[in-house]
Motif scaffolding. Sequence first.
Motif, PDB file in Angstrom:
ATOM      1  N   ASP A 103     -10.262  38.769 -20.142  1.00  0.00           N
ATOM      2  CA  ASP A 103      -9.000  38.274 -20.708  1.00  0.00           C
ATOM      3  C   ASP A 103      -8.092  37.687 -19.631  1.00  0.00           C
ATOM      4  OD1 ASP A 103      -8.552  40.671 -19.472  1.00  0.00           O
ATOM      5  OD2 ASP A 103      -7.249  41.487 -21.027  1.00  0.00           O
ATOM      6  N   GLY A 104      -8.665  37.365 -18.483  1.00  0.00           N
ATOM      7  CA  GLY A 104      -7.873  36.814 -17.391  1.00  0.00           C
ATOM      8  C   GLY A 104      -8.545  35.608 -16.764  1.00  0.00           C
ATOM      9  N   THR A 105      -8.234  35.386 -15.487  1.00  0.00           N
ATOM     10  CA  THR A 105      -8.748  34.229 -14.760  1.00  0.00           C
ATOM     11  C   THR A 105      -9.197  34.652 -13.372  1.00  0.00           C
ATOM     12  OG1 THR A 105      -7.191  32.777 -15.903  1.00  0.00           O
ATOM     13  CG2 THR A 105      -8.135  31.933 -13.860  1.00  0.00           C
ATOM     14  N   LEU A 106     -10.348  34.160 -12.970  1.00  0.00           N
ATOM     15  CA  LEU A 106     -10.785  34.298 -11.591  1.00  0.00           C
ATOM     16  C   LEU A 106     -10.381  33.005 -10.896  1.00  0.00           C
ATOM     17  CD1 LEU A 106     -12.310  35.959  -9.480  1.00  0.00           C
ATOM     18  CD2 LEU A 106     -14.380  34.731 -10.185  1.00  0.00           C
ATOM     19  N   LEU A 107      -9.486  33.112  -9.918  1.00  0.00           N
ATOM     20  CA  LEU A 107      -9.026  31.939  -9.181  1.00  0.00           C
ATOM     21  C   LEU A 107      -9.813  31.865  -7.876  1.00  0.00           C
ATOM     22  CD1 LEU A 107      -5.538  30.531  -8.685  1.00  0.00           C
ATOM     23  CD2 LEU A 107      -6.896  31.027  -6.671  1.00  0.00           C
ATOM     24  N   ARG A 108     -10.497  30.749  -7.697  1.00  0.00           N
ATOM     25  CA  ARG A 108     -11.209  30.497  -6.444  1.00  0.00           C
ATOM     26  C   ARG A 108     -10.428  29.437  -5.687  1.00  0.00           C
ATOM     27  NH1 ARG A 108     -16.619  30.708  -9.672  1.00  0.00           N
ATOM     28  NH2 ARG A 108     -17.128  32.914  -9.403  1.00  0.00           N
ATOM     29  N   PHE A 109      -9.896  29.848  -4.558  1.00  0.00           N
ATOM     30  CA  PHE A 109      -9.047  28.988  -3.732  1.00  0.00           C
ATOM     31  C   PHE A 109      -9.819  28.564  -2.488  1.00  0.00           C
ATOM     32  CE2 PHE A 109      -6.644  28.769   0.156  1.00  0.00           C
ATOM     33  CZ  PHE A 109      -5.657  27.854  -0.141  1.00  0.00           C
ATOM     34  N   THR A 110      -9.745  27.282  -2.136  1.00  0.00           N
ATOM     35  CA  THR A 110     -10.272  26.820  -0.851  1.00  0.00           C
ATOM     36  C   THR A 110      -9.301  25.825  -0.227  1.00  0.00           C
ATOM     37  OG1 THR A 110     -11.545  25.028  -1.867  1.00  0.00           O
ATOM     38  CG2 THR A 110     -12.729  27.096  -1.456  1.00  0.00           C
ATOM     39  N   GLU A 111      -9.261  25.837   1.084  1.00  0.00           N
ATOM     40  CA  GLU A 111      -8.561  24.802   1.849  1.00  0.00           C
ATOM     41  C   GLU A 111      -9.534  24.352   2.927  1.00  0.00           C
ATOM     42  OE1 GLU A 111      -4.202  23.809   3.666  1.00  0.00           O
ATOM     43  OE2 GLU A 111      -4.921  25.853   3.974  1.00  0.00           O
ATOM     44  N   THR A 112      -9.864  23.069   2.900  1.00  0.00           N
ATOM     45  CA  THR A 112     -10.856  22.533   3.824  1.00  0.00           C
ATOM     46  C   THR A 112     -10.291  21.323   4.577  1.00  0.00           C
ATOM     47  OG1 THR A 112     -11.751  21.076   2.109  1.00  0.00           O
ATOM     48  CG2 THR A 112     -12.780  23.249   2.331  1.00  0.00           C
ATOM     49  N   GLY A 113     -11.033  20.885   5.589  1.00  0.00           N
ATOM     50  CA  GLY A 113     -10.654  19.680   6.323  1.00  0.00           C
ATOM     51  C   GLY A 113     -10.073  19.937   7.697  1.00  0.00           C
ATOM     52  N   PHE A 114     -10.026  21.190   8.129  1.00  0.00           N
ATOM     53  CA  PHE A 114      -9.430  21.506   9.429  1.00  0.00           C
ATOM     54  C   PHE A 114     -10.176  20.808  10.570  1.00  0.00           C
ATOM     55  CE2 PHE A 114      -7.960  24.920   6.717  1.00  0.00           C
ATOM     56  CZ  PHE A 114      -6.643  25.072   7.104  1.00  0.00           C
ATOM     57  N   ARG A 115     -11.492  20.954  10.605  1.00  0.00           N
ATOM     58  CA  ARG A 115     -12.291  20.342  11.677  1.00  0.00           C
ATOM     59  C   ARG A 115     -12.239  18.817  11.608  1.00  0.00           C
ATOM     60  NH1 ARG A 115     -14.536  22.791  15.211  1.00  0.00           N
ATOM     61  NH2 ARG A 115     -15.114  24.963  15.209  1.00  0.00           N
ATOM     62  N   GLU A 116     -12.213  18.289  10.400  1.00  0.00           N
ATOM     63  CA  GLU A 116     -12.227  16.832  10.215  1.00  0.00           C
ATOM     64  C   GLU A 116     -10.959  16.160  10.738  1.00  0.00           C
ATOM     65  OE1 GLU A 116     -15.054  18.700   7.417  1.00  0.00           O
ATOM     66  OE2 GLU A 116     -13.022  19.139   8.030  1.00  0.00           O
ATOM     67  N   ARG A 117      -9.893  16.930  10.919  1.00  0.00           N
ATOM     68  CA  ARG A 117      -8.646  16.348  11.434  1.00  0.00           C
ATOM     69  C   ARG A 117      -8.784  15.857  12.868  1.00  0.00           C
ATOM     70  NH1 ARG A 117      -3.488  16.654   9.381  1.00  0.00           N
ATOM     71  NH2 ARG A 117      -3.397  15.041  10.951  1.00  0.00           N
ATOM     72  N   GLY A 118      -9.786  16.378  13.586  1.00  0.00           N
ATOM     73  CA  GLY A 118      -9.987  15.946  14.970  1.00  0.00           C
ATOM     74  C   GLY A 118      -9.015  16.558  15.957  1.00  0.00           C
ATOM     75  N   TRP A 119      -8.393  17.664  15.573  1.00  0.00           N
ATOM     76  CA  TRP A 119      -7.452  18.338  16.460  1.00  0.00           C
ATOM     77  C   TRP A 119      -8.186  18.952  17.647  1.00  0.00           C
ATOM     78  CZ3 TRP A 119      -5.482  21.067  11.519  1.00  0.00           C
ATOM     79  CH2 TRP A 119      -4.447  20.324  10.927  1.00  0.00           C
ATOM     80  N   GLU A 120      -7.504  19.051  18.782  1.00  0.00           N
ATOM     81  CA  GLU A 120      -8.074  19.777  19.914  1.00  0.00           C
ATOM     82  C   GLU A 120      -8.199  21.254  19.515  1.00  0.00           C
ATOM     83  OE1 GLU A 120      -4.461  21.036  22.760  1.00  0.00           O
ATOM     84  OE2 GLU A 120      -4.952  18.899  22.839  1.00  0.00           O
ATOM     85  N   ALA A 121      -9.041  21.990  20.222  1.00  0.00           N
ATOM     86  CA  ALA A 121      -9.398  23.360  19.829  1.00  0.00           C
ATOM     87  C   ALA A 121      -8.184  24.267  19.608  1.00  0.00           C
ATOM     88  CB  ALA A 121     -10.343  23.971  20.858  1.00  0.00           C
ATOM     89  N   ALA A 122      -7.217  24.232  20.512  1.00  0.00           N
ATOM     90  CA  ALA A 122      -6.062  25.129  20.387  1.00  0.00           C
ATOM     91  C   ALA A 122      -5.226  24.789  19.154  1.00  0.00           C
ATOM     92  CB  ALA A 122      -5.198  25.077  21.642  1.00  0.00           C
ATOM     93  N   VAL A 123      -5.057  23.497  18.880  1.00  0.00           N
ATOM     94  CA  VAL A 123      -4.290  23.062  17.704  1.00  0.00           C
ATOM     95  C   VAL A 123      -5.038  23.438  16.430  1.00  0.00           C
ATOM     96  CG1 VAL A 123      -3.369  21.047  16.475  1.00  0.00           C
ATOM     97  CG2 VAL A 123      -3.129  21.215  18.964  1.00  0.00           C
ATOM     98  N   LEU A 124      -6.347  23.215  16.423  1.00  0.00           N
ATOM     99  CA  LEU A 124      -7.175  23.576  15.277  1.00  0.00           C
ATOM    100  C   LEU A 124      -7.064  25.073  14.978  1.00  0.00           C
ATOM    101  CD1 LEU A 124      -9.498  23.170  13.189  1.00  0.00           C
ATOM    102  CD2 LEU A 124     -11.086  23.468  15.097  1.00  0.00           C
ATOM    103  N   GLU A 125      -7.221  25.884  15.999  1.00  0.00           N
ATOM    104  CA  GLU A 125      -7.170  27.337  15.817  1.00  0.00           C
ATOM    105  C   GLU A 125      -5.799  27.778  15.310  1.00  0.00           C
ATOM    106  OE1 GLU A 125      -7.655  31.413  18.424  1.00  0.00           O
ATOM    107  OE2 GLU A 125      -8.685  29.607  19.116  1.00  0.00           O
ATOM    108  N   GLU A 126      -4.732  27.233  15.881  1.00  0.00           N
ATOM    109  CA  GLU A 126      -3.385  27.612  15.458  1.00  0.00           C
ATOM    110  C   GLU A 126      -3.119  27.197  14.010  1.00  0.00           C
ATOM    111  OE1 GLU A 126       1.340  26.901  16.490  1.00  0.00           O
ATOM    112  OE2 GLU A 126      -0.175  26.155  17.890  1.00  0.00           O
ATOM    113  N   ALA A 127      -3.499  25.960  13.648  1.00  0.00           N
ATOM    114  CA  ALA A 127      -3.287  25.482  12.276  1.00  0.00           C
ATOM    115  C   ALA A 127      -4.076  26.342  11.291  1.00  0.00           C
ATOM    116  CB  ALA A 127      -3.691  24.016  12.149  1.00  0.00           C
ATOM    117  N   TYR A 128      -5.324  26.634  11.627  1.00  0.00           N
ATOM    118  CA  TYR A 128      -6.168  27.438  10.742  1.00  0.00           C
ATOM    119  C   TYR A 128      -5.556  28.825  10.534  1.00  0.00           C
ATOM    120  CZ  TYR A 128     -10.217  29.819   8.815  1.00  0.00           C
ATOM    121  OH  TYR A 128     -11.040  30.539   8.002  1.00  0.00           O
TER     122      TYR A 128
END
Length: 153
Positions: A103-128
């Motif tokens: 009688d409810g909803t299973l919500l499946r949430f995803t956020e993708t595209g972090f690596r594809e942004r091309g950020w340097e490693a430290a920026v990628l890790e912090e944003a993630y």
Amino acid sequence: MEYGSIAREIRIEAPPEVVYEVISTPEHLKEWWPDEADLKPVPGATGTIAFGAGTPDVKVESLTVVEADPPRRFSFRWVCDEGRTAAPGNSLLVTFDLVPSDDGTLLRFTETGFRERGWEAAVLEEAYRDHASGWDYFLPRLVAYVARVVARP
């Protein structure tokens, strides 16, 4: 850790139609996620959300609706460089998949595209990490807000 995508699965005690409205319309969004929201839940529509509205540190993010398939899926792109149109490779993709569950909803949430942004490693890790902790804060607020919506007479 690969910092590629964030995935969460939560159960919400409300039908998918109610959950869809809460994740896709400005009047509901601003009750559990941003302080301000201005968007139309139709594919291709652009809008904005704001965090810290009314403060000197207000952060405004543009977003572009990718999919609006009520009551099954709502997705949008955001975190795009200013002046650019959000597209694969230059933005993050947030997807809410809604699956009927008893009688409810299973919500499946995803956020993708972090690596594809091309950020340097430290920026990628912090944003993630920032986004992962942010969603860990806001998704429970979504569950609590939906409970209040369905409890209204």
